[in-house]
Design an enzyme around this catalytic site. Structure first.
Site, PDB file in Angstrom:
ATOM      1  N   LYS A 299      -4.077  -9.525  -8.301  1.00 23.94           N
ATOM      2  CA  LYS A 299      -5.335 -10.030  -8.203  1.00 23.94           C
ATOM      3  C   LYS A 299      -6.637  -9.228  -8.452  1.00 23.94           C
ATOM      4  CE  LYS A 299      -6.178  -8.697  -3.331  1.00 23.94           C
ATOM      5  NZ  LYS A 299      -6.592  -8.715  -2.107  1.00 23.94           N
TER       6      LYS A 299
ATOM      7  N   LYS B 182     -11.220  -4.278  -6.482  1.00 25.08           N
ATOM      8  CA  LYS B 182     -12.471  -3.698  -6.339  1.00 25.08           C
ATOM      9  C   LYS B 182     -12.799  -2.455  -7.125  1.00 25.08           C
ATOM     10  CE  LYS B 182     -14.398  -5.275  -1.899  1.00 25.08           C
ATOM     11  NZ  LYS B 182     -14.866  -4.575  -0.615  1.00 25.08           N
TER      12      LYS B 182
ATOM     13  N   LYS C 231       0.658  -1.306  -0.012  1.00 20.38           N
ATOM     14  CA  LYS C 231       0.042   0.017   0.166  1.00 20.38           C
ATOM     15  C   LYS C 231       0.861   1.344  -0.198  1.00 20.38           C
ATOM     16  CE  LYS C 231      -4.279  -1.737   1.498  1.00 20.38           C
ATOM     17  NZ  LYS C 231      -5.146  -2.362   2.708  1.00 20.38           N
TER      18      LYS C 231
END
Ligand code: TRP
Length: 324
Positions: A193, A196, A112
């Site tokens: 991956k 969202k 992050k």
């Protein structure tokens, strides 16, 4: 007695296929056999940039997704994390016994930091401590999550142990419950991956047209390698294995081996099968959107139940730490 489980998702977008196969599908099964507690973890959602004016709407979307996917408020507790303030209190207590060096090692923190270099805040750093608090507040023993969350659960166990040896033996050592299937990757960047945000993922609430459009644009390859599959093609086959009939999967696998697989055929079939699979989901979701009172009532019931457990456990925890 039934084991307690806890899990949650951040309100950072609608639930997508990766969330569904990695976690939610398991959640629906486990509510039958466990004392299951599911949360929308809005406090975790504050650790990366977001638009406050849209947040309430986003939280609600996730709750509706939970319900439409099959979580049943008569079989599990569904609530919003910030409605139970004990999460924050326990996070502070656990933070007071967690060495900084443990948090520096967490892989999601490093990721992050790379993604949002201007947003490296204390909340992001202590994120796993709040997550440990979520789980331990309910003395949950099992945590059904995606693979990427495993380091957090390991840290939760370490923190529980530290608490148990420092103060009093109150907490179990929770373990992650992983779903069987392969990880679902981004349609556009199959080395990452499915996420969202952006249109690299398929939301459960996407219309059949949207699904078709996204699958059509999924990354493949030139199609001349019959031995191995490129990551994009392998990902489409993973989805095919989940959402199509075994005979359909076998047919396409066979065509791939022979070298006469047309990706356009594969994509068309896959898009249709995914759309069909989630038809009942879309129906249930539309129903809930039209009935906001029902969603409010479910959340109120869930909050009451979660608070009852949290307050009881927190009294015990405070006492063990020498607080009143
Ligand atoms: N960290 C999880 C994620 O990003 C969300 C989460 C927060 C969670 N608290 C939790 C998951 C407790 C399981 C249990 O997906």
């Amino acid at each position: 007695m039934e084991k307690t489980l806890f899990s949650g998702l951040r309100p950072s977008g609608r639930i997508h296929l990766g969330n569904y196969l990695g976690a939610i599908k398991n959640w629906v099964l486990m509510q039958e056999t466990h004392h299951a507690i599911y949360s929308v973890v809005d406090l975790h959602g504050m650790t990366t940039p977001y638009d406050p004016s849209k947040r309430q709407e986003e939280i609600r979307e996730v709750v509706i997704d939970y319900l439409a996917a099959g979580l049943d408020p008569d079989k599990c507790i569904i609530f919003v994390q910030s409605h139970v303030p004990e999460h924050v209190e326990l996070a502070w207590i656990l933070g007071s016994i967690t060495p900084v060096s443990w948090l520096e090692r967490v892989p999601t923190f490093k990721e992050k930091v790379e993604k949002h270099p201007d947003f490296v805040n204390l909340g992001l750093f202590s994120y796993p401590v709040l997550m440990a608090a979520d789980i331990l507040l309910y003395k949950a023993e099992e945590v059904p999550v995606g693979e990427d969350q495993v380091p957090h659960i390991e840290l939760t166990r370490q923190i529980a142990k530290k608490f148990n040896t420092t103060f009093a033996d109150l907490f179990p050592y929770p373990k992650p419950i992983l779903s069987q299937g392969k990880r679902i990757m981004s349609l556009k960047h199959p080395d990452q991956k499915m996420s969202k945000t952006g249109d690299d993922g398929i939301a459960l609430s996407d219309t059949p047209e949207e699904i078709k459009h996204k699958i059509k644009r999924a990354v493949t390859d030139t199609g001349d390698n019959t031995q191995t599959k490129s990551p994009g093609v392998a990902n489409l086959f993973t989805l095919l294995a989940e959402f199509s009939k075994p005979s359909t999967f076998a047919e396409f696998q066979d065509a791939h081996n022979k070298g006469d697989l047309k990706y356009s055929d594969l994509k068309e079939t896959l898009a249709k099968d995914i759309a069909d699979y989630f038809a009942p989901f879309r129906e249930k979701r539309a129903e809930l959107l039209e009935n906001p009172k029902k969603v409010d009532d479910i959340l109120e019931k869930g909050t009451t139940e979660a608070r009852r457990i949290a307050e009881k456990n927190m009294r015990e925890i405070r006492k063990a730490c020498g607080l009143r």
